[in-house]
Design an enzyme around this catalytic site. Structure first.
Site, PDB file in Angstrom:
ATOM      1  N   ASP A 164      15.386   0.009   9.888  1.00  0.00           N
ATOM      2  CA  ASP A 164      14.398  -0.743  10.668  1.00  0.00           C
ATOM      3  C   ASP A 164      13.897   0.220  11.749  1.00  0.00           C
ATOM      4  O   ASP A 164      14.622   0.557  12.678  1.00  0.00           O
ATOM      5  CB  ASP A 164      15.061  -1.970  11.300  1.00  0.00           C
ATOM      6  CG  ASP A 164      14.082  -2.739  12.187  1.00  0.00           C
ATOM      7  OD1 ASP A 164      12.922  -2.284  12.354  1.00  0.00           O
ATOM      8  OD2 ASP A 164      14.491  -3.781  12.720  1.00  0.00           O
ATOM      9  N   ILE A 194       0.846  -1.207   0.000  1.00  0.00           N
ATOM     10  CA  ILE A 194       0.000   0.000   0.000  1.00  0.00           C
ATOM     11  C   ILE A 194       0.879   1.254   0.000  1.00  0.00           C
ATOM     12  O   ILE A 194       0.547   2.255  -0.637  1.00  0.00           O
ATOM     13  CB  ILE A 194      -0.981  -0.012   1.191  1.00  0.00           C
ATOM     14  CG1 ILE A 194      -1.764  -1.339   1.189  1.00  0.00           C
ATOM     15  CG2 ILE A 194      -1.953   1.172   1.115  1.00  0.00           C
ATOM     16  CD1 ILE A 194      -2.695  -1.530   2.358  1.00  0.00           C
ATOM     17  N   SER A 250      -6.964  -1.329  10.515  1.00  0.00           N
ATOM     18  CA  SER A 250      -7.567  -2.443   9.773  1.00  0.00           C
ATOM     19  C   SER A 250      -8.959  -2.721  10.294  1.00  0.00           C
ATOM     20  O   SER A 250      -9.237  -2.535  11.484  1.00  0.00           O
ATOM     21  CB  SER A 250      -6.675  -3.664   9.981  1.00  0.00           C
ATOM     22  OG  SER A 250      -7.379  -4.847   9.716  1.00  0.00           O
ATOM     23  N   LYS A 280      -3.418  -3.819  15.939  1.00  0.00           N
ATOM     24  CA  LYS A 280      -4.042  -2.614  15.375  1.00  0.00           C
ATOM     25  C   LYS A 280      -4.947  -1.947  16.419  1.00  0.00           C
ATOM     26  O   LYS A 280      -5.009  -0.710  16.483  1.00  0.00           O
ATOM     27  CB  LYS A 280      -4.821  -2.962  14.105  1.00  0.00           C
ATOM     28  CG  LYS A 280      -3.935  -3.430  12.957  1.00  0.00           C
ATOM     29  CD  LYS A 280      -2.979  -2.340  12.474  1.00  0.00           C
ATOM     30  CE  LYS A 280      -2.040  -2.811  11.395  1.00  0.00           C
ATOM     31  NZ  LYS A 280      -1.068  -1.795  10.954  1.00  0.00           N
ATOM     32  N   TYR A 335      -2.689 -10.104  15.028  1.00  0.00           N
ATOM     33  CA  TYR A 335      -2.567  -9.000  14.060  1.00  0.00           C
ATOM     34  C   TYR A 335      -3.614  -7.923  14.350  1.00  0.00           C
ATOM     35  O   TYR A 335      -3.291  -6.740  14.479  1.00  0.00           O
ATOM     36  CB  TYR A 335      -2.720  -9.530  12.622  1.00  0.00           C
ATOM     37  CG  TYR A 335      -2.999  -8.430  11.625  1.00  0.00           C
ATOM     38  CD1 TYR A 335      -2.001  -7.544  11.249  1.00  0.00           C
ATOM     39  CD2 TYR A 335      -4.281  -8.259  11.084  1.00  0.00           C
ATOM     40  CE1 TYR A 335      -2.276  -6.514  10.349  1.00  0.00           C
ATOM     41  CE2 TYR A 335      -4.554  -7.240  10.191  1.00  0.00           C
ATOM     42  CZ  TYR A 335      -3.547  -6.374   9.828  1.00  0.00           C
ATOM     43  OH  TYR A 335      -3.822  -5.351   8.956  1.00  0.00           O
TER      44      TYR A 335
HETATM   45  C1  UD1 Z   1      -7.167  -9.357   7.115  1.00  0.00           C
HETATM   46  C2  UD1 Z   1      -7.901  -8.128   7.567  1.00  0.00           C
HETATM   47  C3  UD1 Z   1      -7.618  -6.979   6.634  1.00  0.00           C
HETATM   48  C4  UD1 Z   1      -6.130  -6.797   6.435  1.00  0.00           C
HETATM   49  C5  UD1 Z   1      -5.534  -8.096   5.956  1.00  0.00           C
HETATM   50  C6  UD1 Z   1      -4.054  -7.997   5.847  1.00  0.00           C
HETATM   51  C7  UD1 Z   1      -9.918  -8.976   8.581  1.00  0.00           C
HETATM   52  C8  UD1 Z   1     -11.387  -9.137   8.454  1.00  0.00           C
HETATM   53  N1  UD1 Z   1      -9.310  -8.379   7.564  1.00  0.00           N
HETATM   54  O1  UD1 Z   1      -7.731  -9.747   5.917  1.00  0.00           O
HETATM   55  O2  UD1 Z   1      -8.150  -5.787   7.179  1.00  0.00           O
HETATM   56  O3  UD1 Z   1      -5.905  -5.819   5.449  1.00  0.00           O
HETATM   57  O4  UD1 Z   1      -5.809  -9.109   6.903  1.00  0.00           O
HETATM   58  O5  UD1 Z   1      -3.493  -9.201   5.452  1.00  0.00           O
HETATM   59  O6  UD1 Z   1      -9.316  -9.382   9.558  1.00  0.00           O
HETATM   60  N2  UD1 Z   1      -8.844 -17.161   2.069  1.00  0.00           N
HETATM   61  C9  UD1 Z   1      -8.977 -18.455   1.607  1.00  0.00           C
HETATM   62  N3  UD1 Z   1      -7.855 -19.114   1.222  1.00  0.00           N
HETATM   63  C10 UD1 Z   1      -6.613 -18.554   1.243  1.00  0.00           C
HETATM   64  C11 UD1 Z   1      -6.492 -17.210   1.710  1.00  0.00           C
HETATM   65  C12 UD1 Z   1      -7.640 -16.540   2.129  1.00  0.00           C
HETATM   66  O7  UD1 Z   1     -10.075 -19.001   1.570  1.00  0.00           O
HETATM   67  O8  UD1 Z   1      -5.635 -19.215   0.899  1.00  0.00           O
HETATM   68  C13 UD1 Z   1     -10.057 -16.438   2.486  1.00  0.00           C
HETATM   69  C14 UD1 Z   1     -10.011 -16.061   3.968  1.00  0.00           C
HETATM   70  O9  UD1 Z   1     -10.567 -17.097   4.768  1.00  0.00           O
HETATM   71  C15 UD1 Z   1     -10.886 -14.805   3.950  1.00  0.00           C
HETATM   72  C16 UD1 Z   1     -10.632 -14.192   2.578  1.00  0.00           C
HETATM   73  O10 UD1 Z   1     -10.097 -15.231   1.779  1.00  0.00           O
HETATM   74  O11 UD1 Z   1     -12.222 -15.159   4.018  1.00  0.00           O
HETATM   75  C17 UD1 Z   1      -9.638 -13.049   2.625  1.00  0.00           C
HETATM   76  O12 UD1 Z   1      -8.473 -13.472   3.318  1.00  0.00           O
HETATM   77  P1  UD1 Z   1      -7.142 -12.623   3.311  1.00  0.00           P
HETATM   78  O13 UD1 Z   1      -6.840 -12.134   1.942  1.00  0.00           O
HETATM   79  O14 UD1 Z   1      -6.089 -13.417   4.001  1.00  0.00           O
HETATM   80  O15 UD1 Z   1      -7.490 -11.342   4.137  1.00  0.00           O
HETATM   81  P2  UD1 Z   1      -8.177 -11.221   5.605  1.00  0.00           P
HETATM   82  O16 UD1 Z   1      -7.567 -12.181   6.524  1.00  0.00           O
HETATM   83  O17 UD1 Z   1      -9.637 -11.162   5.433  1.00  0.00           O
END
Ligand code: UD1
Length: 341
Positions: free
Chosen positions: A60, A13, A127, A156, A152
């Site tokens: 760092d 970002i 976040s 925040k 995490y």
């Molecule tokens: C989280 C935070 C978000 C932050 C981000 C940083 C929440 C709700 N959101 O995002 O604010 O910017 O971390 O990394 O806590 N998924 C799969 N398979 C995968 C990877 C992800 O199914 O291999 C699904 C996850 O279960 C989730 C969605 O995809 O439902 C998004 O996941 P991800 O991209 O990891 O972000 P969050 O954990 O939601």
């Protein structure tokens, strides 16, 4: 010319925000990054996209003595945009102390640097994970924060509290806390995006890598109490998120803020399920995605999406990009990364 310090400026970002700052403002930018989860190549890409100059420092920021030494020339800066942090939910579950140290020590050091040098404007990367499993959807900035689902998210929550108490004690200090929902996609040129240093944990890079056969997507659960059983998130284009930083910075520097701490949700307001995200990707890329459904992931919230009315009305921030744009730009970037391997 006023200087803006951007920590984590080589990151995902941060790099997109520097592009917006250079394209839309006259600030002098100095990026501070230690490349712990980013790539110095991002700087070259920013320069080639914007054709503008900016300064970079490799530091760092958890090391306060080094930070003070290296940033001595930038004590008179007008503002700080503090991105530098770790952001993987699963990594934070596996190693919470690393997250508390990196995310909270760096924030403490940046706030102290601001205080010691009378730098009055501060933008913080927060976040939507601070909401935990919220009682209401969409979440507004007033929605009570529940227990964080991951270390995490907790770093925040702590970060927001640190800034709030600091603002209370220092009325001349202005902070804007930006609660990102799920930033995804890449600059529409396809020339810059997220440089994966290690195996990604976020959905979008895993989708695009899976489409190329260099990763395999496991969807974490399809038995949630949602419309199709999949988790719901508010995906927002990284360039829209970047644009919000420029608006937030101008807002405090121009003295338009009513309070010395402001808080905004940065999401599109659309809740999208993992399945819908996959379908959008398949549509724009023309690729059928092969994936498996596995168990739920520890630390995941079930559903979260934003009410973004406040950012729209006070910052005049209007997200420009659709879900399909997010998918297409992420795909363009992945193809570009592959081509230049
Ligand atoms: C989280 C935070 C978000 C932050 C981000 C940083 C929440 C709700 N959101 O995002 O604010 O910017 O971390 O990394 O806590 N998924 C799969 N398979 C995968 C990877 C992800 O199914 O291999 C699904 C996850 O279960 C989730 C969605 O995809 O439902 C998004 O996941 P991800 O991209 O990891 O972000 P969050 O954990 O939601």
């Amino acid at each position: 010319m006023q200087t803006i310090i951007v920590t984590g400026g080589a990151g995902y970002i941060g790099s997109h925000t520097i592009i917006e700052l250079l394209n839309k403002t006259n600030y002098h930018v100095v990026s501070v990054d230690n490349f712990s989860n980013s790539n110095p190549q991002a700087y070259e890409k920013i320069r080639s996209i914007t054709k503008k100059k900016f300064d970079t420092l490799e530091v760092d920021i958890c090391n306060e003595a080094l930070l003070n030494e290296k940033l001595a020339a930038f004590k008179n800066s007008a503002g700080i945009i503090h991105f530098a942090a770790f952001k993987s939910v699963p990594d934070s579950v596996a190693d919470p102390l690393m997250y508390y140290h990196n995310n909270n020590a760096s924030l403490l050091n940046m706030l102290r640097f601001a205080k010691n040098n009378q730098i009055r404007n501060f933008i913080f990367s927060s976040s939507c994970s601070v909401y935990g499993n919220a009682n209401e959807l969409p979440v507004t900035e007033e929605t009570p924060l529940k227990k964080a689902e991951s270390p995490y998210g907790h770093t925040k929550q702590i970060g927001e509290d640190m800034i709030a108490f600091f603002c209370k004690a220092n009325p001349n200090f202005n902070a804007v806390l930006l609660r990102y929902f799920n930033p995804v996609g890449a600059h529409m040129s396809g020339e810059i995006g997220e440089f994966p240093i290690t195996k990604p944990n976020n959905l979008l890079p895993i989708i695009t890598q899976t489409a190329l056969g260099i990763n395999s997507l496991t969807v974490f659960g399809n038995d949630y109490d949602t419309r199709d059983g999949y988790c719901i998130r508010d995906y927002v284009h990284v360039s829209d998120v970047a644009d919000a930083h420029v608006k937030a910075l101008n807002y405090v520097i121009e003295g338009k803020n009513k309070k010395n701490i402001s808080l905004y949700n940065l999401g599109t307001g659309n809740g999208v399920s993992v399945l819908e995200a996959i379908q959008s990707f398949e549509k724009v890329s023309g690729k059928k995605l092969i994936y498996t459904v596995g168990p739920r992931r520890d630390g995941d919230v079930i559903a979260v999406y934003a009410n973004n009315t406040l950012a729209k009305s006070e910052l005049h921030w209007v997200p420009q990009y659709s879900l399909d744009d997010m998918m297409l730009s992420a795909w363009k970037w992945q193809l570009n990364l592959e081509k230049n391997k």
